[in-house]
Scaffold this active site. Structure first.
Site, PDB file in Angstrom:
ATOM      1  CG  HIS A  17      -1.868  -1.137   1.425  1.00 57.43           C
ATOM      2  ND1 HIS A  17      -2.175  -1.806   2.303  1.00 57.43           N
ATOM      3  CD2 HIS A  17      -2.899  -1.425   0.643  1.00 57.43           C
ATOM      4  CE1 HIS A  17      -3.100  -2.549   2.299  1.00 57.43           C
ATOM      5  NE2 HIS A  17      -3.822  -2.490   1.059  1.00 57.43           N
ATOM      6  CE  LYS A  41     -11.387  -6.916   3.007  1.00 57.41           C
ATOM      7  NZ  LYS A  41     -10.367  -7.052   1.837  1.00 57.41           N
ATOM      8  NE  ARG A  90      -2.729  -7.998  -4.198  1.00 56.11           N
ATOM      9  CZ  ARG A  90      -3.669  -8.359  -3.305  1.00 56.11           C
ATOM     10  NH1 ARG A  90      -3.061  -8.504  -2.088  1.00 56.11           N
ATOM     11  NH2 ARG A  90      -4.875  -8.674  -3.353  1.00 56.11           N
ATOM     12  CB  SER A 129      -4.226  -6.127   4.554  1.00 53.19           C
ATOM     13  OG  SER A 129      -3.920  -5.020   4.227  1.00 53.19           O
TER      14      SER A 129
HETATM   15  O1  PNS Z   1      -8.736  -3.056   0.343  1.00 51.75           O
HETATM   16  P1  PNS Z   1      -9.868  -3.561  -0.369  1.00 51.75           P
HETATM   17  O2  PNS Z   1     -10.797  -4.474   0.916  1.00 51.75           O
HETATM   18  O3  PNS Z   1      -9.873  -4.401  -1.413  1.00 51.75           O
HETATM   19  O4  PNS Z   1     -10.808  -2.516  -0.497  1.00 51.75           O
HETATM   20  C1  PNS Z   1     -12.272  -2.544  -0.922  1.00 51.75           C
HETATM   21  C2  PNS Z   1     -12.998  -1.130  -0.875  1.00 51.75           C
HETATM   22  C3  PNS Z   1     -12.980  -0.732   0.655  1.00 51.75           C
HETATM   23  C4  PNS Z   1     -12.338  -0.255  -1.864  1.00 51.75           C
HETATM   24  C5  PNS Z   1     -14.694  -1.640  -1.402  1.00 51.75           C
HETATM   25  O5  PNS Z   1     -14.920  -2.641  -0.549  1.00 51.75           O
HETATM   26  C6  PNS Z   1     -15.388  -0.483  -1.157  1.00 51.75           C
HETATM   27  O6  PNS Z   1     -15.297   0.531  -1.963  1.00 51.75           O
HETATM   28  N1  PNS Z   1     -16.224  -0.592  -0.134  1.00 51.75           N
HETATM   29  C7  PNS Z   1     -17.169   0.715   0.133  1.00 51.75           C
HETATM   30  C8  PNS Z   1     -18.672   0.470  -0.290  1.00 51.75           C
HETATM   31  C9  PNS Z   1     -18.868   0.461  -1.596  1.00 51.75           C
HETATM   32  O7  PNS Z   1     -18.948   1.391  -2.181  1.00 51.75           O
HETATM   33  N2  PNS Z   1     -19.262  -0.839  -2.280  1.00 51.75           N
HETATM   34  C10 PNS Z   1     -19.616  -1.108  -3.545  1.00 51.75           C
HETATM   35  C11 PNS Z   1     -18.201  -0.970  -4.598  1.00 51.75           C
HETATM   36  S1  PNS Z   1     -18.532  -1.206  -6.224  1.00 51.75           S
END
Ligand code: PNS
Length: 158
Positions: A17, A41, A90, A129
């Protein structure tokens, strides 16, 4: 670009990150690192701890701020008036999930916000993570995978 938003769970922030934060910060005047509070999650660390670890990790960067948000990423990106949302890729394992999210978000942004993908550095292509926190919780060595200051924090709150 003026303002970019790099989003994720940062549970915890890793050197992968941080590499993307350093590189994104060079592409814009201001970078917001946004920690999503409600995740699909279950998070290992509280949002307060995730933010604290991020703040420690980005202390050397003047044009980077941290923030957290609840609800839709698209609404947060609109509210913060960013030009693009940065995500790291990645390997092919990330691609399908990211493609799906990028298309969904493109519908929701409405106002031309772009999703910008940066390829992770090969040195961190295996770092996540989830794996870092699992290895750490089971007593494994995660030195070099998270910033040293973050590792010290993880040890402190263990
Ligand atoms: O680090 P991650 O867990 O891959 O991040 C995922 C994240 C936080 C970017 C995604 O879960 C997110 O955008 N969550 C906010 C809720 C949302 O907008 N959900 C719809 C996504 S299309």
């Amino acid at each position: 670009m003026k303002k970019l938003l790099y989003v994720g769970s940062f549970d915890p922030v890793t050197n992968g990150h941080l590499d993307l934060i350093n590189r994104s910060a060079k592409l814009c005047d201001r970078l917001i690192v946004g920690v999503a509070e409600n995740l699909s999650k279950k998070a290992r660390y509280s949002v307060e701890d995730r933010l604290r670890m991020l703040k420690i990790a980005i202390a050397h960067l003047d044009n980077v701020e941290t923030d957290s948000f609840t609800g839709l990423l698209a609404d947060y990106a609109k509210r913060r008036k960013v030009e693009a949302v940065v995500r790291g890729l990645r390997a092919t394992m990330d691609f399908e999930y990211e493609l799906q999210m990028a298309h969904m978000n493109a519908r929701l942004y409405e106002n031309g916000i772009e999703t910008l993908f940066l390829m992770s550095s090969p040195a961190y292509s295996f770092v996540s993570s989830g794996l870092v926190s699992e290895v750490f919780a089971l007593g494994g060595n995660v030195e070099g995978l998270v910033p040293d200051s973050v590792l010290a924090y993880m040890k402190k709150i263990r």
